[in-house]
Motif scaffolding. Structure first.
Motif, short mmCIF file in Angstrom:
data_model
loop_
_atom_site.label_atom_id
_atom_site.label_comp_id
_atom_site.label_asym_id
_atom_site.label_seq_id
_atom_site.Cartn_x
_atom_site.Cartn_y
_atom_site.Cartn_z
N GLN A 121 0.84 -1.20 0.00
CA GLN A 121 0.00 0.00 0.00
C GLN A 121 0.87 1.25 0.00
N ILE A 122 1.87 1.27 0.89
CA ILE A 122 2.72 2.45 1.00
C ILE A 122 3.51 2.67 -0.28
N ALA A 123 4.11 1.63 -0.83
CA ALA A 123 4.90 1.76 -2.06
C ALA A 123 4.04 2.25 -3.22
N THR A 124 2.83 1.74 -3.34
CA THR A 124 1.93 2.14 -4.41
C THR A 124 1.56 3.62 -4.29
N LEU A 125 1.18 4.03 -3.09
CA LEU A 125 0.78 5.42 -2.89
C LEU A 125 1.96 6.37 -3.01
N GLN A 126 3.11 5.97 -2.49
CA GLN A 126 4.31 6.79 -2.57
C GLN A 126 4.69 7.02 -4.05
N ALA A 127 4.59 5.98 -4.86
CA ALA A 127 4.90 6.10 -6.29
C ALA A 127 3.94 7.07 -7.00
N ALA A 128 2.72 7.20 -6.48
CA ALA A 128 1.74 8.12 -7.06
C ALA A 128 1.86 9.53 -6.50
N GLY A 129 2.83 9.74 -5.59
CA GLY A 129 3.03 11.07 -5.01
C GLY A 129 2.11 11.37 -3.84
N VAL A 130 1.48 10.33 -3.30
CA VAL A 130 0.57 10.48 -2.16
C VAL A 130 1.34 10.14 -0.89
N ASP A 131 1.36 11.05 0.07
CA ASP A 131 1.97 10.76 1.37
C ASP A 131 0.96 10.05 2.25
N VAL A 132 1.46 9.25 3.19
CA VAL A 132 0.59 8.49 4.08
C VAL A 132 0.99 8.71 5.53
N LEU A 133 0.03 8.50 6.41
CA LEU A 133 0.25 8.47 7.84
C LEU A 133 -0.65 7.38 8.40
N PHE A 134 -0.02 6.31 8.88
CA PHE A 134 -0.74 5.16 9.40
C PHE A 134 -0.23 4.84 10.79
N GLU A 135 -1.07 4.20 11.58
CA GLU A 135 -0.57 3.57 12.80
C GLU A 135 0.17 2.31 12.37
N GLN A 136 1.28 2.01 13.05
CA GLN A 136 2.06 0.83 12.74
C GLN A 136 1.20 -0.43 12.89
N HIS A 137 1.30 -1.34 11.94
CA HIS A 137 0.58 -2.61 12.02
C HIS A 137 1.18 -3.44 13.15
N GLY A 138 0.34 -4.11 13.91
CA GLY A 138 0.78 -4.87 15.08
C GLY A 138 1.75 -6.00 14.78
N SER A 139 1.78 -6.48 13.54
CA SER A 139 2.68 -7.58 13.21
C SER A 139 4.11 -7.12 12.92
N ARG A 140 4.31 -5.82 12.82
CA ARG A 140 5.63 -5.29 12.48
C ARG A 140 6.33 -4.79 13.75
N ILE A 141 7.60 -5.13 13.89
CA ILE A 141 8.40 -4.71 15.04
C ILE A 141 9.11 -3.39 14.71
N THR A 142 9.00 -2.43 15.59
CA THR A 142 9.71 -1.16 15.43
C THR A 142 10.88 -1.14 16.40
N ASP A 143 12.07 -0.95 15.88
CA ASP A 143 13.29 -0.89 16.69
C ASP A 143 13.96 0.45 16.41
N PHE A 144 13.82 1.38 17.35
CA PHE A 144 14.34 2.73 17.15
C PHE A 144 15.87 2.79 17.20
N ARG A 145 16.53 1.68 17.46
CA ARG A 145 18.00 1.64 17.40
C ARG A 145 18.48 1.48 15.96
N ARG A 146 17.59 1.12 15.06
CA ARG A 146 17.93 0.93 13.65
C ARG A 146 17.63 2.20 12.86
N GLY A 147 18.16 2.28 11.66
CA GLY A 147 17.82 3.36 10.75
C GLY A 147 18.55 4.66 11.07
#
Length: 148
Positions: free
Chosen positions: A62-88
């Motif tokens: 979804q994000i890649a498709t919308l980003q390619a169309a020039g549409v920005d997104v703001l979503f709550e993180q999906h529960g199945s994805r781990i966020t590690d703020f030590r990365r990136g």
């Protein structure tokens, strides 16, 4: 006999409250999930739009498709994805840019040609605000502060 059920997905203008477009389908029938219904509405969005949606829609495709169309997104993180703020790349406390890799498994609804057309990675911003991790394509922390 029971009551008939339907799936309904709509795009609502946040400034006016007007329903810009909606898609309705049979509840839980093949090819009519909320994701399928939402994909049918992508043409409603234009470059420069910002889409605000819940965690259900927070996916690589979804994000890649919308980003390619020039549409920005703001979503709550999906529960199945781990966020590690030590990365990136750190943008601030609990605020960073990370690369998401294209899933190795092609979704059933997508042709092989479509799958191959997606980039191997996308860059998204993950930020924790009021205990929730948000995902956005708005990468500029100066223009879009996290508010944390």
């Amino acid at each position: 006999m029971g009551f008939p059920l339907a799936g309904l997905v709509g795009i609502v203008c946040l400034s006016t409250g007007a329903v810009l477009e909606a898609a309705i389908g049979a509840h839980a029938s093949k090819g009519q999930s909320e994701q399928d219904l939402f994909r049918s509405l992508h043409g409603t969005l234009c470059a420069g739009d910002v889409l605000l949606a819940d965690a259900l829609y927070c996916s690589y495709f979804q994000i890649a498709t919308l980003q390619a169309a020039g549409v920005d997104v703001l979503f709550e993180q999906h529960g199945s994805r781990i966020t590690d703020f030590r990365r990136g790349r750190c943008l601030g406390p609990r605020d960073h840019l990370v690369r998401w890799s294209k899933p190795e498994t092609r979704p059933q609804w997508m042709s092989l040609q479509q799958y191959r057309g997606f980039p191997d990675q996308i860059v998204v911003r993950e930020v924790k605000v009021d205990g929730q991790v948000l995902v956005t394509t708005m990468h500029d922390a100066a223009r879009c502060p996290s508010g944390s």
